[in-house]
Design a protein around this motif. Structure first.
Motif: not given
Length: 335
Positions: A174-197
């Motif tokens: 979750d975290h790695g893909l979230t960072i990539m999606g946020s960095r590149e503004n990938l709209s198809f990853l909007t349902d993914v969020a970091s698991d940081s806890a």
């Protein structure tokens, strides 16, 4: 204060004092920090101590599920907890770029303070440097944590034994893909969020329930596959895991499939690997699942006595492939 940082804020003079007082002291306030000595005086620690330090350079600074501030707390809290310790105190050092918005710094400090309260730790000492524009990318943070080891022997990557069960506390990638999606503004990853806890309280419950834990590790950079390789090499064992047992959210599977990434190598910031005697596995799983950070915990494999350092994955169709250690970085600047 001005609206953005000037180099004077890192000079050690009045401008530095104003920044510390108006931003950091306001959010991190506690008696140990407020003394503003060159170091924090810690008088109530007993027995063996665990200590860890890490630096955080993630971009973007804010992402779904967290920020560089909460990540800096969670990452170091979790590293200390993986040694079977109760994290108690953190230091934090900031390297800030001239021109950084003070509203951004304020938001990061607030996130750090909230994360520290949730984890039950205090930020007791720190440092701030302001560097010229272009000398760093907005903000880098270093945190060091210290805590009391409460179990003996302490878990270690050297302690895995043949026959041990291999557990993971939740879904991967979750975290790695979230960072990539946020960095590149990938709209198809909007349902993914970091698991940081923060995992320290869950880890304490797992150790109390299981009574004996051989290895605890958080699969951050390099993900599950790389971390298992490290453990297998350190312990001189083989590890066998089963693909169908490994929890991965559907959105992460889909995103990885589209981008050509492997979730087993993606970073996680709120998961732990737990390796312990077979007879204690169910008790540990129950303790994980009782925590909000371990609801998707699963047993994914077994420690073997095959070729030392080998990690093998049994695929869904019954085949087998070796999982090597990640050579470089699938995604840079993820923590």
């Amino acid at each position: 204060m001005d609206d953005c940082l000037l180099l004077d804020a890192g000079s050690g003079g009045r401008a530095s004092q104003r920044l510390v007082a108006q931003c950091f002291l306001r959010h991190f306030a506690n008696p140990l920090l407020e003394r503003l000595d060159d170091a924090a005086l810690l008088e109530d620690l007993r027995g063996p101590l665990a200590m860890s330090t890490d630096s955080y350079t993630v971009t973007p600074l804010f992402f779904p599920g967290g920020s560089i501030g909460s990540l800096a707390v969670h990452g170091t809290v979790n590293d200390v907890a993986m040694l079977g310790a109760r994290p108690r105190y953190l230091s934090c050092a900031f390297i800030l770029e001239e021109g950084l918005s003070l509203a951004t710094l304020e938001r990061v400090a607030a996130d750090m303070a909230q994360a520290a309260r949730a984890a039950g730790v205090r930020i007791v000492t720190g440092d701030t440097k302001v560097v010229p524009r272009g000398a760093c990318d907005k903000m880098f943070i270093n945190t060091t944590g210290i805590g009391e080891v409460f179990t003996a022997p302490a878990p270690s990557g050297h302690n895995a034994r043949p026959g041990d069960a291999v557990l993971i506390s939740g879904a991967l990638g979750d975290h790695g893909l979230t960072i990539m999606g946020s960095r590149e503004n990938l709209s198809f990853l909007t349902d993914v969020a970091s698991d940081s806890a923060p995992l320290n309280r869950m880890i304490a419950e797992v150790i109390a329930a299981a009574g004996q834990v051989h290895v605890l590790r958080d699969p951050t950079r390099g993900g599950l596959a790389t971390t298992l390789n490290e453990i297998a090499e350190q312990s001189g064992v083989s590890i066998d895991i089963e693909e169908e047992r490994i929890p991965v959210h559907e959105a992460v599977k889909n995103g990885c499939s589209f981008l050509g990434l492997d979730p087993l190598y993606l970073a996680n910031e709120g998961k732990c690997i737990c390796i312990l005697p077979e007879a204690r596995a169910e008790a540990a799983l129950a303790a994980m699942r009782a925590s909000p950070h371990g609801a998707e915990a699963a047993r994914i494999g077994t420690v073997g006595n095959g070729k030392p350092g080998w990690v093998a994955l049994r695929t869904r169709i019954g085949g087998q492939r070796l999982l090597g250690m990640l050579e470089g970085a699938q995604l840079p600047r993820i923590c």
